[in-house]
Scaffold this motif. Sequence first.
Motif, short mmCIF file in Angstrom:
data_model
loop_
_atom_site.label_atom_id
_atom_site.label_comp_id
_atom_site.label_asym_id
_atom_site.label_seq_id
_atom_site.Cartn_x
_atom_site.Cartn_y
_atom_site.Cartn_z
N ALA A 99 11.72 44.41 64.90
CA ALA A 99 12.53 43.64 63.95
C ALA A 99 11.68 43.17 62.77
O ALA A 99 12.12 43.24 61.61
N TYR A 100 10.47 42.69 63.03
CA TYR A 100 9.58 42.30 61.94
C TYR A 100 9.20 43.50 61.08
O TYR A 100 9.09 43.41 59.86
N TYR A 101 8.97 44.63 61.72
CA TYR A 101 8.60 45.84 61.00
C TYR A 101 9.71 46.24 60.03
O TYR A 101 9.47 46.52 58.86
N PHE A 102 10.96 46.28 60.51
CA PHE A 102 12.06 46.66 59.63
C PHE A 102 12.33 45.61 58.56
O PHE A 102 12.75 45.95 57.46
N SER A 103 12.07 44.36 58.87
CA SER A 103 12.22 43.32 57.85
C SER A 103 11.19 43.51 56.74
O SER A 103 11.51 43.38 55.55
N LEU A 113 7.10 35.85 55.89
CA LEU A 113 7.46 36.59 57.10
C LEU A 113 6.26 36.76 58.02
O LEU A 113 6.35 36.49 59.23
N VAL A 114 5.14 37.18 57.46
CA VAL A 114 3.97 37.50 58.28
C VAL A 114 3.17 36.26 58.66
O VAL A 114 2.90 36.02 59.84
N PHE A 115 2.79 35.45 57.66
CA PHE A 115 1.90 34.32 57.93
C PHE A 115 2.64 33.05 58.31
O PHE A 115 2.07 32.17 58.95
N GLY A 116 3.90 32.94 57.91
CA GLY A 116 4.67 31.75 58.25
C GLY A 116 5.45 31.86 59.54
O GLY A 116 5.71 30.86 60.21
N MET A 117 5.84 33.11 59.90
CA MET A 117 6.65 33.29 61.12
C MET A 117 5.94 34.12 62.19
O MET A 117 5.74 33.66 63.29
N VAL A 149 -0.26 42.29 61.68
CA VAL A 149 -0.26 41.61 60.37
C VAL A 149 -0.66 42.61 59.29
O VAL A 149 0.00 42.73 58.25
N VAL A 150 -1.72 43.35 59.54
CA VAL A 150 -2.18 44.36 58.58
C VAL A 150 -1.11 45.43 58.38
O VAL A 150 -0.84 45.86 57.26
N GLY A 189 0.68 46.10 54.83
CA GLY A 189 0.46 47.42 54.24
C GLY A 189 1.75 48.19 54.03
O GLY A 189 1.96 48.80 52.98
N VAL A 190 2.63 48.17 55.02
CA VAL A 190 3.91 48.87 54.90
C VAL A 190 4.76 48.26 53.80
O VAL A 190 5.34 48.97 52.98
N ASN A 191 4.80 46.94 53.76
CA ASN A 191 5.63 46.28 52.75
C ASN A 191 5.15 46.60 51.34
O ASN A 191 5.93 47.01 50.49
N VAL A 192 3.87 46.41 51.08
CA VAL A 192 3.34 46.64 49.74
C VAL A 192 3.40 48.13 49.38
O VAL A 192 3.74 48.49 48.24
N GLY A 193 3.10 48.99 50.35
CA GLY A 193 3.19 50.43 50.09
C GLY A 193 4.60 50.88 49.76
O GLY A 193 4.82 51.63 48.80
N VAL A 194 5.56 50.42 50.54
CA VAL A 194 6.97 50.78 50.27
C VAL A 194 7.41 50.19 48.94
O VAL A 194 8.13 50.85 48.17
N PHE A 195 6.99 48.97 48.65
CA PHE A 195 7.36 48.35 47.37
C PHE A 195 6.83 49.18 46.21
O PHE A 195 7.54 49.43 45.23
N ALA A 196 5.57 49.62 46.32
CA ALA A 196 4.97 50.41 45.23
C ALA A 196 5.68 51.75 45.05
O ALA A 196 6.01 52.14 43.92
N VAL A 197 5.95 52.44 46.16
CA VAL A 197 6.63 53.73 46.07
C VAL A 197 8.06 53.56 45.57
O VAL A 197 8.53 54.31 44.72
N ALA A 198 8.75 52.55 46.08
CA ALA A 198 10.14 52.31 45.66
C ALA A 198 10.20 51.93 44.19
O ALA A 198 11.14 52.32 43.48
N THR A 199 9.21 51.20 43.70
CA THR A 199 9.17 50.85 42.28
C THR A 199 8.99 52.11 41.45
O THR A 199 9.64 52.28 40.41
#
Length: 196
Positions: free
Chosen positions: A82-86, A17-21, A32-33, A37-47
């Motif tokens: 749209a990228y942010y919500f994705s 999503l970030v580096f390819g698109m 990009v940062v 950061g949002v993706n990994v942070g949300v993934f960690a909290v959701a896990t």
Amino acid sequence: MSRLVLVGINLIAVSLLVFGMYLPRHRRRDLVVAYLGVNVGVFAVATSLSNSTVGAGLGLGLFGVLSIIRLRSTELDQHEVAYYFSALALGILGPLAGTSLWVVAALTGLILAVMYIGDHPRMLRRHRRHLLVLDTAFTDPIALTAHLEQLLGARVYAANVERLDLVNDTTVVDVRYSQPASAATARRAVEVGAGR
């Protein structure tokens, strides 16, 4: 094992999503940062939440709170939203989905495919939007549209007056128009020539 696969799917998906698109198309390093950061942070909290009795309700609440905080902190264009919500959706999808890995992979692929197609440079490439300051105060919408079509050499679909100043004789207008095919072809030829 399945937890590691979910981590892998998420990291591959957010990297695409970030580096390819996003980065090749829009070149905004600061986002990009933010997306990573949002993706990994949300993934960690959701896990962490998926292992507790709190459930998906709190996870979706977190999704909403993070969205409000992020969207109020700086102005983003619609494609950046749209990228942010994705990135958020990818981060929360795996841990809270409660389904098989194949469903998570399919939904992840769906998000990436929609973003790839929806933000593709060839999608609606002739359509433009600009905020223009005109040196004439236009009170008649028909005269404004005719002036914009002559000025831009294009078909105007919408012209929304943002500010009309009768004292200084100016009009600020948000215009949406379609560039003629010949102009789009000429612009592509210039871009190809410049790329050589």
